[in-house]
Design a protein around this motif. Structure first.
Motif, PDB file in Angstrom:
ATOM      1  N   GLU A   1       2.955 -39.069  -4.333  1.00 57.18           N
ATOM      2  CA  GLU A   1       2.439 -39.708  -2.590  1.00 57.18           C
ATOM      3  C   GLU A   1       2.380 -38.013  -2.220  1.00 57.18           C
ATOM      4  OE1 GLU A   1       4.987 -43.036  -0.540  1.00 57.18           O
ATOM      5  OE2 GLU A   1       6.931 -41.441  -1.035  1.00 57.18           O
ATOM      6  N   THR A   2       3.500 -37.476  -2.086  1.00 57.32           N
ATOM      7  CA  THR A   2       3.336 -35.801  -1.048  1.00 57.32           C
ATOM      8  C   THR A   2       2.633 -35.400  -1.181  1.00 57.32           C
ATOM      9  OG1 THR A   2       5.841 -35.150  -2.547  1.00 57.32           O
ATOM     10  CG2 THR A   2       6.318 -36.444  -0.573  1.00 57.32           C
TER      11      THR A   2
ATOM     12  N   PHE B   1      11.271 -38.360   3.623  1.00 57.67           N
ATOM     13  CA  PHE B   1      10.658 -38.695   2.449  1.00 57.67           C
ATOM     14  C   PHE B   1       9.203 -39.472   3.777  1.00 57.67           C
ATOM     15  CE2 PHE B   1      14.671 -40.040   0.898  1.00 57.67           C
ATOM     16  CZ  PHE B   1      14.671 -39.728  -0.447  1.00 57.67           C
ATOM     17  N   PRO B   2       8.214 -39.823   2.921  1.00 57.27           N
ATOM     18  CA  PRO B   2       6.782 -39.914   3.705  1.00 57.27           C
ATOM     19  C   PRO B   2       6.916 -40.862   5.323  1.00 57.27           C
ATOM     20  CG  PRO B   2       6.683 -40.094   1.360  1.00 57.27           C
ATOM     21  CD  PRO B   2       7.663 -39.813   1.095  1.00 57.27           C
ATOM     22  N   ALA B   3       7.577 -42.190   4.803  1.00 62.73           N
ATOM     23  CA  ALA B   3       8.327 -43.070   5.975  1.00 62.73           C
ATOM     24  C   ALA B   3       8.883 -42.308   6.841  1.00 62.73           C
ATOM     25  CB  ALA B   3       8.991 -43.732   5.096  1.00 62.73           C
ATOM     26  N   GLN B   4       9.899 -40.995   6.311  1.00 69.01           N
ATOM     27  CA  GLN B   4      10.116 -40.255   7.910  1.00 69.01           C
ATOM     28  C   GLN B   4       9.757 -39.451   8.486  1.00 69.01           C
ATOM     29  OE1 GLN B   4      13.698 -39.364   4.756  1.00 69.01           O
ATOM     30  NE2 GLN B   4      15.125 -40.320   6.509  1.00 69.01           N
TER      31      GLN B   4
ATOM     32  N   THR C   1       4.627 -42.051   7.708  1.00 72.67           N
ATOM     33  CA  THR C   1       3.803 -42.195   6.403  1.00 72.67           C
ATOM     34  C   THR C   1       3.666 -43.258   5.693  1.00 72.67           C
ATOM     35  OG1 THR C   1       2.664 -40.515   7.301  1.00 72.67           O
ATOM     36  CG2 THR C   1       1.467 -41.747   5.430  1.00 72.67           C
ATOM     37  N   SER C   2       3.186 -44.609   5.722  1.00 73.77           N
ATOM     38  CA  SER C   2       3.348 -45.781   4.291  1.00 73.77           C
ATOM     39  C   SER C   2       2.264 -45.153   3.406  1.00 73.77           C
ATOM     40  CB  SER C   2       3.112 -46.233   4.762  1.00 73.77           C
ATOM     41  OG  SER C   2       2.907 -47.766   3.736  1.00 73.77           O
ATOM     42  N   VAL C   3       2.452 -44.864   2.132  1.00 70.84           N
ATOM     43  CA  VAL C   3       1.306 -44.214   0.866  1.00 70.84           C
ATOM     44  C   VAL C   3       0.970 -45.877   0.341  1.00 70.84           C
ATOM     45  CG1 VAL C   3       0.359 -43.120  -0.368  1.00 70.84           C
ATOM     46  CG2 VAL C   3       1.853 -41.799   1.458  1.00 70.84           C
TER      47      VAL C   3
END
Length: 289
Positions: free
Chosen positions: A23-24, A43-46, A54-56
């Motif tokens: 995801e990253t 993390f992407p959610a942060q 971001t939600s992947v």
């Protein structure tokens, strides 16, 4: 819905880098950067795309959400097995006559999928793509679901005449090519893994090579930075588990030592999925010429 709120959905075609399944790395690629995995946290959610939370999710998940909103949760829950809910898209390729994409309810036995796609007398199936698990004919009764054969959707069928060791070596070559090269366990470890596997395939292996392969694979899985490296030894580990006899037959054992001690497989405790402990873990496996 919320009044005045709308949005557009754009499908962006990627360049085909396998590592961008992480995801990253995918987020980096979407930002126009090289598709390399990022350190976490954050993390992407942060902090994800363009620095925003971001939600992947994959397209299949988002399609399910749309249908659940349209038809309700009860409808979705009615399509299930005792362990998983809904359906799964399977991209089937390899030694079968009807390759393609199949949608099946969770809980469908793998043998039923093989019958659908026209797989005659398969010896193995790679479940979950290159980073998944290779299973033998004895496991074709297992079910496609989160608690048994969990897969992102890729199934590759291998028919009679295929060499499991050659298959594992081909997948390792793929991972060597696709590695971003950032961390040593993945960049160097997979090269060493393939070199030793190729030696066994050529008939120049020794009994200790089984321990070496299993131990190095465990190190790569533990020490790699992202999911690509952590899953890259899976074809080797699952081949060791299901095809010990095939591999043992290619070991060059010294004829003058017929009472040579059995090969000991000590490093297979952490397999592709924790609930399926390898048959070779913690027991002695005799390699025969």
């Amino acid at each position: 819905g919320k009044g005045g709120f709308d949005f557009d959905v754009r499908i962006q075609l990627g360049a085909g880098a396998y590592v961008c399944g992480e995801e990253t790395a995918l987020i980096s690629s979407c930002e126009g950067l090289r598709g390399d995995p990022r350190n976490r946290p954050p993390f992407p959610a942060q902090r994800g795309y363009l620095g925003k939370p971001t939600s992947v999710n994959n397209v299949e998940t988002l399609c399910c959400v749309a249908r659940i909103l349209e038809l309700g949760t009860g409808w979705f829950a009615s399509i299930d097995s005792s362990k998983s809910t809904g359906t799964k898209l399977l991209s089937v390729s390899g030694d079968c006559t009807r390759r393609g994409v199949y949608e099946v309810p969770f809980g469908t036995p793998l043998a039923e999928v093989l019958a659908m796609c026209g797989a005659d007398d398969p010896i193995a199936v790679q479940v979950g793509g290159p980073s998944g698990e290779m299973i033998g004919a004895g496991d074709f009764g297992r079910a496609i679901c989160f608690d048994d054969l969990a897969t992102g959707g890729a199934l590759v069928v291998f028919g009679a005449g295929r060499d499991p060791l050659e298959i594992a070596a081909q997948y390792l070559g793929f991972f060597i090519h696709e590695s971003c090269g950032y961390c040593t366990p993945c960049r160097v470890g997979n090269v060493l893994l393939k070199e030793r596997l190729d030696r066994v395939r050529a008939g120049r292996g020794v009994a200790a090579d089984l321990d070496y392969l299993a131990g190095l694979a465990a190190t790569i899985r533990t020490a790699s930075r992202c999911g690509l490296g952590q899953s890259s030894p899976n074809p080797v580990l699952s081949t060791l588990r299901h095809y010990i006899e095939s591999m043992g037959g290619k070991l060059e054992l010294v004829a003058q030592f017929p009472n040579r001690p059995p090969v000991v497989i000590e490093h297979l405790g952490a397999d592709v999925t924790p609930e399926h402990k390898p048959a070779g873990a913690g027991r002695r496996v005799r390699a025969t010429a």
